[in-house]
Design a protein around this motif. Structure first.
Motif, PDB file in Angstrom:
ATOM      1  N   ALA A 245     -20.195 -24.318  35.865  1.00 38.13           N
ATOM      2  CA  ALA A 245     -20.562 -23.278  34.747  1.00 38.13           C
ATOM      3  C   ALA A 245     -19.234 -23.263  33.400  1.00 38.13           C
ATOM      4  O   ALA A 245     -18.377 -23.391  33.886  1.00 38.13           O
ATOM      5  N   ALA A 246     -20.168 -22.996  31.948  1.00 40.46           N
ATOM      6  CA  ALA A 246     -18.869 -23.052  31.429  1.00 40.46           C
ATOM      7  C   ALA A 246     -18.763 -21.849  30.930  1.00 40.46           C
ATOM      8  O   ALA A 246     -19.774 -21.400  29.516  1.00 40.46           O
ATOM      9  N   TYR A 247     -17.216 -21.338  30.835  1.00 44.52           N
ATOM     10  CA  TYR A 247     -16.750 -19.815  29.512  1.00 44.52           C
ATOM     11  C   TYR A 247     -16.628 -20.305  28.530  1.00 44.52           C
ATOM     12  O   TYR A 247     -15.237 -20.858  28.686  1.00 44.52           O
ATOM     13  N   VAL A 248     -17.400 -20.585  27.015  1.00 46.67           N
ATOM     14  CA  VAL A 248     -16.838 -21.453  25.842  1.00 46.67           C
ATOM     15  C   VAL A 248     -15.903 -20.274  24.612  1.00 46.67           C
ATOM     16  O   VAL A 248     -16.858 -19.661  24.885  1.00 46.67           O
ATOM     17  N   ILE A 249     -15.521 -20.075  24.806  1.00 42.08           N
ATOM     18  CA  ILE A 249     -14.625 -18.643  24.028  1.00 42.08           C
ATOM     19  C   ILE A 249     -13.795 -19.487  23.225  1.00 42.08           C
ATOM     20  O   ILE A 249     -13.993 -20.850  22.917  1.00 42.08           O
ATOM     21  N   ARG A 250     -14.805 -18.851  21.159  1.00 41.95           N
ATOM     22  CA  ARG A 250     -14.082 -19.197  20.839  1.00 41.95           C
ATOM     23  C   ARG A 250     -13.323 -18.204  19.314  1.00 41.95           C
ATOM     24  O   ARG A 250     -13.431 -17.535  20.138  1.00 41.95           O
ATOM     25  N   ASN A 251     -11.679 -18.242  18.662  1.00 41.62           N
ATOM     26  CA  ASN A 251     -11.504 -17.759  18.186  1.00 41.62           C
ATOM     27  C   ASN A 251     -12.049 -17.453  17.280  1.00 41.62           C
ATOM     28  O   ASN A 251     -12.334 -18.119  15.863  1.00 41.62           O
ATOM     29  N   ARG A 252     -11.903 -15.611  16.610  1.00 40.29           N
ATOM     30  CA  ARG A 252     -12.322 -15.152  15.890  1.00 40.29           C
ATOM     31  C   ARG A 252     -11.744 -13.846  15.409  1.00 40.29           C
ATOM     32  O   ARG A 252     -11.007 -13.712  16.790  1.00 40.29           O
ATOM     33  N   ALA A 253     -12.270 -12.725  15.017  1.00 38.12           N
ATOM     34  CA  ALA A 253     -11.592 -11.294  15.139  1.00 38.12           C
ATOM     35  C   ALA A 253     -11.999 -11.161  16.541  1.00 38.12           C
ATOM     36  O   ALA A 253     -10.500 -10.435  16.714  1.00 38.12           O
TER      37      ALA A 253
ATOM     38  N   CYS B 199     -26.899 -22.439  18.838  1.00 39.06           N
ATOM     39  CA  CYS B 199     -26.764 -21.321  20.619  1.00 39.06           C
ATOM     40  C   CYS B 199     -26.180 -20.348  19.438  1.00 39.06           C
ATOM     41  O   CYS B 199     -26.187 -20.559  18.575  1.00 39.06           O
ATOM     42  N   ARG B 200     -25.333 -19.560  19.931  1.00 38.13           N
ATOM     43  CA  ARG B 200     -24.567 -18.661  19.586  1.00 38.13           C
ATOM     44  C   ARG B 200     -23.644 -17.882  20.309  1.00 38.13           C
ATOM     45  O   ARG B 200     -23.969 -18.297  20.946  1.00 38.13           O
ATOM     46  N   PHE B 201     -22.962 -17.107  19.824  1.00 41.18           N
ATOM     47  CA  PHE B 201     -21.373 -16.730  20.093  1.00 41.18           C
ATOM     48  C   PHE B 201     -21.735 -15.098  20.666  1.00 41.18           C
ATOM     49  O   PHE B 201     -22.010 -14.787  19.084  1.00 41.18           O
ATOM     50  N   LEU B 202     -21.234 -14.601  21.444  1.00 42.45           N
ATOM     51  CA  LEU B 202     -21.135 -12.935  21.780  1.00 42.45           C
ATOM     52  C   LEU B 202     -20.301 -12.816  21.731  1.00 42.45           C
ATOM     53  O   LEU B 202     -19.253 -12.950  21.971  1.00 42.45           O
ATOM     54  N   PRO B 203     -19.529 -11.619  20.814  1.00 49.74           N
ATOM     55  CA  PRO B 203     -18.815 -11.173  21.462  1.00 49.74           C
ATOM     56  C   PRO B 203     -18.243 -10.207  22.684  1.00 49.74           C
ATOM     57  O   PRO B 203     -18.914  -9.659  23.384  1.00 49.74           O
ATOM     58  N   LEU B 204     -17.116 -10.397  22.603  1.00 52.91           N
ATOM     59  CA  LEU B 204     -16.417 -10.229  23.688  1.00 52.91           C
ATOM     60  C   LEU B 204     -15.723  -9.039  24.142  1.00 52.91           C
ATOM     61  O   LEU B 204     -15.060  -8.095  23.260  1.00 52.91           O
ATOM     62  N   PRO B 205     -16.083  -8.025  25.018  1.00 49.86           N
ATOM     63  CA  PRO B 205     -16.937  -8.137  25.882  1.00 49.86           C
ATOM     64  C   PRO B 205     -18.555  -8.058  25.974  1.00 49.86           C
ATOM     65  O   PRO B 205     -18.602  -7.240  25.015  1.00 49.86           O
TER      66      PRO B 205
ATOM     67  N   ALA C 238     -19.908 -13.101  35.824  1.00 47.93           N
ATOM     68  CA  ALA C 238     -19.347 -12.489  36.646  1.00 47.93           C
ATOM     69  C   ALA C 238     -17.875 -12.125  36.658  1.00 47.93           C
ATOM     70  O   ALA C 238     -16.814 -11.839  37.079  1.00 47.93           O
ATOM     71  N   TRP C 239     -18.060 -13.341  36.371  1.00 48.90           N
ATOM     72  CA  TRP C 239     -15.982 -14.579  37.050  1.00 48.90           C
ATOM     73  C   TRP C 239     -15.218 -14.080  35.089  1.00 48.90           C
ATOM     74  O   TRP C 239     -14.185 -14.365  35.012  1.00 48.90           O
ATOM     75  N   LEU C 240     -16.133 -13.344  34.148  1.00 49.85           N
ATOM     76  CA  LEU C 240     -15.618 -13.638  32.463  1.00 49.85           C
ATOM     77  C   LEU C 240     -13.931 -12.236  32.667  1.00 49.85           C
ATOM     78  O   LEU C 240     -12.911 -12.528  31.955  1.00 49.85           O
ATOM     79  N   GLY C 241     -14.056 -11.893  33.893  1.00 52.54           N
ATOM     80  CA  GLY C 241     -12.852 -11.083  33.865  1.00 52.54           C
ATOM     81  C   GLY C 241     -11.597 -11.434  34.469  1.00 52.54           C
ATOM     82  O   GLY C 241     -10.553 -11.296  33.446  1.00 52.54           O
TER      83      GLY C 241
ATOM     84  N   THR D 266      -6.717 -13.209  24.645  1.00 54.81           N
ATOM     85  CA  THR D 266      -6.134 -13.075  24.027  1.00 54.81           C
ATOM     86  C   THR D 266      -4.445 -12.925  23.501  1.00 54.81           C
ATOM     87  O   THR D 266      -4.198 -12.528  22.788  1.00 54.81           O
ATOM     88  N   THR D 267      -4.085 -14.085  24.296  1.00 53.91           N
ATOM     89  CA  THR D 267      -3.300 -15.047  24.276  1.00 53.91           C
ATOM     90  C   THR D 267      -3.085 -15.929  22.945  1.00 53.91           C
ATOM     91  O   THR D 267      -2.516 -16.715  22.744  1.00 53.91           O
ATOM     92  N   MET D 268      -4.813 -16.710  23.304  1.00 53.60           N
ATOM     93  CA  MET D 268      -4.785 -18.223  22.117  1.00 53.60           C
ATOM     94  C   MET D 268      -4.680 -17.729  20.859  1.00 53.60           C
ATOM     95  O   MET D 268      -4.129 -16.645  20.221  1.00 53.60           O
TER      96      MET D 268
END
Length: 135
Positions: free
Chosen positions: A9-17, A101-107, A118-121, A128-130
């Motif tokens: 399973a993939a947690y694909v994160i992109r940087n935005r504001a 597809c779409r990106f959802l803000p975290l959290p 479950a493992w995003l935390g 936050t350091t990217m």
């Protein structure tokens, strides 16, 4: 004892504001819920290759890169109860998207289907350091 189905399973994160997580919904199957890209590992396939393949197959995204493995979870399938082992990976992508597809803000405001969040935390300190992350 039945051998578990091996999955990724993939947690694909992109940087935005605000960092965003890539998710999708199965059109015509709302009961499936919002999900992250995931799927089975082929025989003799490395899990890192499998997670990149699944992301590309399910979203068309070919520019994602693996940052690291997050966790391995043994959990039965929610419908069949069959055993399965899923390796969760943190990937990043900062390319523009041209598909549905779409990106959802975290959290996240709501949990993902089958507790896929479950493992995003376990990656919060990493995103936050990217480069490009803004508080």
């Amino acid at each position: 004892m039945t051998r578990p189905r091996i999955r990724v399973a993939a947690y694909v994160i992109r940087n935005r504001a605000v960092p965003e997580l890539l998710v999708f919904d199965h059109i015509g199957m709302p009961a499936a819920g919002t999900q992250v890209p995931a799927g089975g590992v082929e025989p003799d396939e490395e899990t890192e290759h499998a997670v990149l393949r699944e992301v590309a197959e399910e979203t068309g995204l070919s520019s994602a890169t693996v940052v690291r493995r997050i966790a391995v979870e043994d959990k039965p399938h929610p419908d069949t109860g069959q055993p399965r082992r899923t390796t969760f990976f943190f990937l990043r992508d900062d390319a523009g998207l041209t598909f549905a597809c779409r990106f959802l803000p975290l959290p996240l405001r709501r949990p993902l289907a089958d507790e896929q969040d479950a493992w995003l935390g376990h990656i919060d300190p990493l995103w936050t350091t990217m480069p490009g992350y803004r508080d």
